[in-house]
Motif scaffolding. Structure first.
Motif, PDB file in Angstrom:
ATOM      1  N   SER A  17       0.829  -1.207   0.000  1.00  0.00           N
ATOM      2  CA  SER A  17       0.000   0.000   0.000  1.00  0.00           C
ATOM      3  C   SER A  17       0.862   1.255   0.000  1.00  0.00           C
ATOM      4  O   SER A  17       1.994   1.250   0.493  1.00  0.00           O
ATOM      5  N   ARG A  19       0.018   5.762   0.304  1.00  0.00           N
ATOM      6  CA  ARG A  19      -0.948   6.852   0.331  1.00  0.00           C
ATOM      7  C   ARG A  19      -0.307   8.093  -0.266  1.00  0.00           C
ATOM      8  O   ARG A  19       0.692   8.597   0.266  1.00  0.00           O
ATOM      9  N   SER A  21      -0.495  12.089  -1.258  1.00  0.00           N
ATOM     10  CA  SER A  21      -1.105  13.327  -0.806  1.00  0.00           C
ATOM     11  C   SER A  21      -0.881  14.404  -1.857  1.00  0.00           C
ATOM     12  O   SER A  21       0.130  14.397  -2.561  1.00  0.00           O
ATOM     13  N   THR A  69      -8.730   4.474  -2.871  1.00  0.00           N
ATOM     14  CA  THR A  69      -9.741   5.337  -2.272  1.00  0.00           C
ATOM     15  C   THR A  69      -9.281   6.780  -2.324  1.00  0.00           C
ATOM     16  O   THR A  69      -8.186   7.109  -1.828  1.00  0.00           O
ATOM     17  N   TYR A  80      -6.214  13.085  -1.025  1.00  0.00           N
ATOM     18  CA  TYR A  80      -5.436  11.869  -0.819  1.00  0.00           C
ATOM     19  C   TYR A  80      -5.843  10.780  -1.813  1.00  0.00           C
ATOM     20  O   TYR A  80      -6.967  10.761  -2.308  1.00  0.00           O
ATOM     21  N   GLN A  82      -5.454   6.749  -1.359  1.00  0.00           N
ATOM     22  CA  GLN A  82      -5.007   5.545  -0.662  1.00  0.00           C
ATOM     23  C   GLN A  82      -5.008   4.399  -1.662  1.00  0.00           C
ATOM     24  O   GLN A  82      -6.044   4.101  -2.266  1.00  0.00           O
ATOM     25  N   ASP A  84      -4.235   0.452  -2.169  1.00  0.00           N
ATOM     26  CA  ASP A  84      -4.022  -0.859  -1.544  1.00  0.00           C
ATOM     27  C   ASP A  84      -3.957  -1.934  -2.617  1.00  0.00           C
ATOM     28  O   ASP A  84      -4.365  -1.720  -3.756  1.00  0.00           O
TER      29      ASP A  84
END
Length: 125
Positions: A17, A19, A21, A69, A80, A82, A84
């Motif tokens: 994963s 994330r 920004s 997401t 953001y 996300q 995965d």
């Protein structure tokens, strides 16, 4: 006018994963629908995900739905992504973009007037 700066990219193994920004300058961030796009080497830029000004409506490319997401924090002027269950085919430079007009995010890159510089995501097999 808004300036966008992405961060959070890197190298990750398949199944991992990350994330991303995207920090925006200016006090009008909450009035922009936002999108994430990506461009792999030798390929055209493609839509990944988008979010409405309020964050209540989201849209995803079929290949990332259920794995990625998109969200936003208007108080922090940040959107953001996300990611995965990453796959090698997710390897690309990821860009965030702000739509000049419109409440909802859309998949057409031409609708977005402001772009960040991109952040590299590399997924190893």
């Amino acid at each position: 006018q808004v300036q966008l700066v992405e961060s959070g990219g890197g190298l990750v193994q398949a199944g991992g994963s990350l994330r991303l920004s995207c920090a925006a300058s200016g006090r009008t961030f909450s009035s922009y629908a936002m999108g994430w796009f990506r461009q792999a080497p030798g390929k055209e830029r493609e839509f990944v995900a988008a979010i409405s000004v309020s964050g209540g409506s989201t849209l995803y490319q079929a290949s990332v739905k259920g794995r990625f997401t998109i969200s936003r924090d208007n108080a922090k002027n940040t959107v953001y992504l996300q990611m995965d269950s990453l796959k090698p085919e997710d390897t690309a430079v990821y860009y965030c973009a702000a739509r000049r007009v419109g409440v909802y995010g859309v998949p057409e890159a031409a609708e977005y007037g402001y772009w960040g510089q991109g952040t590299q995501v590399t997924v190893s097999s």
